[in-house]
Design an enzyme around this catalytic site. Structure first.
Site: not given
Length: 160
Positions: A51-52
């Site tokens: 993430h991410f």
């Protein structure tokens, strides 16, 4: 009420939550309704891997969880009969303003606005410090529910 400081091990006992979903490392409770919390997010935190991928940040829902977990602790330390678990519910006025990055510490201030018969209302603001400046990352207002306590006031209720 004197200030109460709770470390992670004590917080786990009150919240009945374990890692990786414990989002408070330390809490200072200044009165029966107000608390400040901190949570350090190390660079190797499990969710930064996904993430991410190219720009890792703390998911916004985890910022809200940090606020909620901090907010319920002043009630839980009072050991209100039958209020041994309190859920966050009906979040409103949510503002995810800025990111929390790997290696940063998230701080928050919370206040319980009301709590009666198992229903409550709380608000909180979270921030990080960057370059000696307080950068607000999120704010929220939300309901709190203690099902066991609430059910005592609902005629014929078994479950909330």
């Amino acid at each position: 009420m004197n200030e109460i400081v709770l470390n992670k091990e004590i917080i786990k006992k009150y919240l009945l939550i374990s890692e990786p979903y414990l989002f408070v490392d330390e809490v200072k409770i200044s009165d029966k309704k107000k608390a400040t919390g901190i949570r350090f997010f190390p660079k190797d935190e499990w969710f930064f891997k996904c993430h991410f991928l190219t720009d890792p940040v703390v998911p916004g829902v985890f910022q809200l969880e940090h606020i909620m977990q901090t907010a319920v602790l002043p009630l839980l330390v009072q050991e209100i009969p039958d209020a041994n678990i309190i859920y966050g519910k009906n979040f409103k006025d949510i503002n995810l303003i800025s990111f929390v990055r790997p290696g940063e510490t998230l701080h928050c201030e919370t206040e319980v606005l009301s709590f009666r018969r198992g229903l409550g209302l709380a608000k909180g603001t979270a921030w990080v410090e960057r370059n000696n400046e307080k950068v607000i990352t999120s704010t929220a207002t939300f309901q709190m529910v203690s099902p066991t306590l609430l059910n005592k006031f609902i005629p014929g209720a078994n479950k909330c």
